[in-house]
Design a protein around this motif. Structure first.
Motif, PDB file in Angstrom:
ATOM      1  N   PRO A   1       0.824  -1.211   0.000  1.00 51.51           N
ATOM      2  CA  PRO A   1       0.000   0.000   0.000  1.00 51.51           C
ATOM      3  C   PRO A   1       0.864   1.269   0.000  1.00 51.51           C
ATOM      4  N   ILE A   2       0.462   2.247  -0.819  1.00 49.87           N
ATOM      5  CA  ILE A   2       1.202   3.514  -0.905  1.00 49.87           C
ATOM      6  C   ILE A   2       0.246   4.682  -0.676  1.00 49.87           C
ATOM      7  N   LEU A   3       0.557   5.486   0.337  1.00 40.54           N
ATOM      8  CA  LEU A   3      -0.200   6.703   0.627  1.00 40.54           C
ATOM      9  C   LEU A   3       0.633   7.897   0.169  1.00 40.54           C
ATOM     10  N   ILE A   4       0.100   8.664  -0.786  1.00 39.15           N
ATOM     11  CA  ILE A   4       0.796   9.874  -1.242  1.00 39.15           C
ATOM     12  C   ILE A   4       0.414  11.031  -0.314  1.00 39.15           C
ATOM     13  N   VAL A   5       1.423  11.724   0.194  1.00 36.30           N
ATOM     14  CA  VAL A   5       1.194  12.925   1.006  1.00 36.30           C
ATOM     15  C   VAL A   5       1.897  14.065   0.290  1.00 36.30           C
TER      16      VAL A   5
ATOM     17  N   ASP B   1      -4.977  17.249   8.305  1.00 30.26           N
ATOM     18  CA  ASP B   1      -5.464  17.086   9.677  1.00 30.26           C
ATOM     19  C   ASP B   1      -4.846  15.785  10.222  1.00 30.26           C
ATOM     20  N   ASN B   2      -4.239  15.857  11.409  1.00 24.31           N
ATOM     21  CA  ASN B   2      -3.529  14.687  11.962  1.00 24.31           C
ATOM     22  C   ASN B   2      -4.414  13.451  12.096  1.00 24.31           C
ATOM     23  N   ASP B   3      -5.666  13.663  12.562  1.00 21.96           N
ATOM     24  CA  ASP B   3      -6.580  12.523  12.729  1.00 21.96           C
ATOM     25  C   ASP B   3      -6.886  11.879  11.384  1.00 21.96           C
ATOM     26  N   GLU B   4      -7.068  12.722  10.369  1.00 20.26           N
ATOM     27  CA  GLU B   4      -7.392  12.184   9.043  1.00 20.26           C
ATOM     28  C   GLU B   4      -6.189  11.396   8.495  1.00 20.26           C
ATOM     29  N   PHE B   5      -5.004  11.941   8.695  1.00 19.32           N
ATOM     30  CA  PHE B   5      -3.767  11.268   8.252  1.00 19.32           C
ATOM     31  C   PHE B   5      -3.674   9.873   8.884  1.00 19.32           C
ATOM     32  N   LEU B   6      -3.888   9.802  10.210  1.00 19.74           N
ATOM     33  CA  LEU B   6      -3.794   8.516  10.915  1.00 19.74           C
ATOM     34  C   LEU B   6      -4.913   7.565  10.489  1.00 19.74           C
ATOM     35  N   ALA B   7      -6.089   8.131  10.222  1.00 16.37           N
ATOM     36  CA  ALA B   7      -7.215   7.295   9.775  1.00 16.37           C
ATOM     37  C   ALA B   7      -6.928   6.693   8.403  1.00 16.37           C
ATOM     38  N   ARG B   8      -6.285   7.470   7.518  1.00 16.12           N
ATOM     39  CA  ARG B   8      -5.945   6.948   6.177  1.00 16.12           C
ATOM     40  C   ARG B   8      -4.912   5.825   6.297  1.00 16.12           C
ATOM     41  N   VAL B   9      -3.905   6.030   7.153  1.00 21.81           N
ATOM     42  CA  VAL B   9      -2.858   5.009   7.365  1.00 21.81           C
ATOM     43  C   VAL B   9      -3.512   3.724   7.881  1.00 21.81           C
ATOM     44  N   ASP B  10      -4.352   3.886   8.894  1.00 19.70           N
ATOM     45  CA  ASP B  10      -5.036   2.751   9.520  1.00 19.70           C
ATOM     46  C   ASP B  10      -5.886   2.009   8.491  1.00 19.70           C
ATOM     47  N   GLY B  11      -6.624   2.791   7.671  1.00 20.63           N
ATOM     48  CA  GLY B  11      -7.501   2.187   6.650  1.00 20.63           C
ATOM     49  C   GLY B  11      -6.722   1.377   5.631  1.00 20.63           C
TER      50      GLY B  11
ATOM     51  N   GLN C   1      -4.915  16.715 -12.321  1.00 20.99           N
ATOM     52  CA  GLN C   1      -4.267  15.797 -13.281  1.00 20.99           C
ATOM     53  C   GLN C   1      -3.179  14.957 -12.607  1.00 20.99           C
ATOM     54  N   GLY C   2      -2.350  15.652 -11.788  1.00 24.28           N
ATOM     55  CA  GLY C   2      -1.271  14.961 -11.086  1.00 24.28           C
ATOM     56  C   GLY C   2      -1.813  13.921 -10.124  1.00 24.28           C
ATOM     57  N   LYS C   3      -2.902  14.302  -9.438  1.00 30.78           N
ATOM     58  CA  LYS C   3      -3.515  13.396  -8.464  1.00 30.78           C
ATOM     59  C   LYS C   3      -4.063  12.152  -9.176  1.00 30.78           C
ATOM     60  N   VAL C   4      -4.779  12.394 -10.282  1.00 29.92           N
ATOM     61  CA  VAL C   4      -5.351  11.282 -11.055  1.00 29.92           C
ATOM     62  C   VAL C   4      -4.224  10.382 -11.583  1.00 29.92           C
ATOM     63  N   TRP C   5      -3.120  11.007 -12.030  1.00 31.69           N
ATOM     64  CA  TRP C   5      -1.999  10.225 -12.580  1.00 31.69           C
ATOM     65  C   TRP C   5      -1.447   9.256 -11.524  1.00 31.69           C
ATOM     66  N   VAL C   6      -1.177   9.771 -10.309  1.00 38.37           N
ATOM     67  CA  VAL C   6      -0.581   8.865  -9.300  1.00 38.37           C
ATOM     68  C   VAL C   6      -1.562   7.776  -8.875  1.00 38.37           C
ATOM     69  N   LEU C   7      -2.854   8.109  -8.800  1.00 40.17           N
ATOM     70  CA  LEU C   7      -3.839   7.079  -8.425  1.00 40.17           C
ATOM     71  C   LEU C   7      -3.955   6.028  -9.531  1.00 40.17           C
TER      72      LEU C   7
ATOM     73  N   TYR D   1      -4.409   9.399  -1.368  1.00 42.59           N
ATOM     74  CA  TYR D   1      -3.726  10.682  -1.591  1.00 42.59           C
ATOM     75  C   TYR D   1      -4.252  11.667  -0.557  1.00 42.59           C
ATOM     76  N   ILE D   2      -3.366  12.289   0.179  1.00 41.05           N
ATOM     77  CA  ILE D   2      -3.813  13.303   1.146  1.00 41.05           C
ATOM     78  C   ILE D   2      -2.975  14.562   0.927  1.00 41.05           C
ATOM     79  N   LEU D   3      -3.646  15.703   0.972  1.00 45.13           N
ATOM     80  CA  LEU D   3      -2.978  16.984   0.686  1.00 45.13           C
ATOM     81  C   LEU D   3      -2.362  17.569   1.939  1.00 45.13           C
ATOM     82  N   LYS D   4      -1.172  18.174   1.782  1.00 48.26           N
ATOM     83  CA  LYS D   4      -0.595  18.963   2.869  1.00 48.26           C
ATOM     84  C   LYS D   4      -1.165  20.375   2.771  1.00 48.26           C
ATOM     85  N   PRO D   5      -1.343  21.065   3.864  1.00 45.35           N
ATOM     86  CA  PRO D   5      -1.245  20.568   5.245  1.00 45.35           C
ATOM     87  C   PRO D   5      -2.472  19.703   5.544  1.00 45.35           C
TER      88      PRO D   5
END
Length: 233
Positions: free
Chosen positions: A80-84, A110-120, A91-97, A104-108
């Protein structure tokens, strides 16, 4: 076969030292093992030497770009690969997916969302949970995340898969308030649209089932204007 309850090994690829350390701290606090890398070349070297359960990958990194790392990894691995990334162009987002990123999660972020994506992502790859326990407990709820069973006291309750995943997410961090957005993206694994009522409906069904098993107790609290959390003791 992997031991389902060993600690997840995460390769964290981020060239900004401050962001790398911040993400590493967040992940270690959840019980994950983290190996930091600061360039695409370093990331590929580490992948040759060690097996990881998840890659967290920035796109704008020195050496090989994140996109090049993604392509090389996908040639022989389904890790599994999570792009941050701070890159916000569609276009770039669609390309990597399309080229094999799982999320794919955008910087900056939310910490909870980041951890939830990792967990998922770890859960969907059937790899592991950061804390490694078979049971989560809260008040008189016991959640068996190995066998997908939930008990209130001695009463088994029948939940749909999404109800189970929502309850598990809330019980893992009972003092945290989860936004509808972060619940939706962790459980449904797709972007949340503000008009979507699915989270409310599932929480309502979940409350009804818990309440039926023990009408005297409250379990899930609505934090107005923010989201949901487990009710305080």
């Amino acid at each position: 076969v992997m031991n389902e309850h060993r600690t997840a090994e995460i390769l964290l690829v981020e060239d900004d030292v401050i962001i790398n350390q911040m993400e590493e701290r967040l992940l270690r606090k959840e019980g994950y093992k983290v190996t930091p890398a600061f360039s695409g070349t370093e990331a590929l070297l580490l992948l040759e030497r060690k097996e990881f359960d998840l890659i967290i990958l920035d796109l704008m990194i020195p050496g090989l770009s994140g996109e090049e790392v993604l392509e090389k990894v996908r040639k022989d691995s389904n890790i599994p690969i999570l792009i941050v990334s701070a890159k916000d162009d569609m276009q770039g987002k669609v390309w990597v997916l399309r080229h094999g990123a799982d999320d794919y999660i955008l910087k900056p972020f939310d910490n909870d969302e980041f951890l939830a994506r990792v967990d998922g992502l770890l859960r969907r790859s059937n790899r592991t949970y950061g804390k490694g326990s078979e049971y989560l407990t809260f008040k008189d709820i016991k959640l068996d995340n190995k066998n997908y069973q939930v008990y209130v006291g001695d009463t088994p309750i029948s939940l749909t898969k999404r109800e189970f995943l929502i309850l598990e997410l809330l019980m893992k961090r009972p003092n945290q308030v989860f936004t509808k957005n972060s619940i939706y993206e962790a459980v449904w694994n797709e972007p949340y649209f503000s008009g979507d009522n699915a989270v409310n409906v599932h929480i309502s069904n979940l409350r009804a089932k818990l309440s039926q098993a023990n009408p005297k107790e409250s379990y899930i609290e609505t934090v107005w204007g923010i989201g949901f959390k487990m009710c305080g003791e």
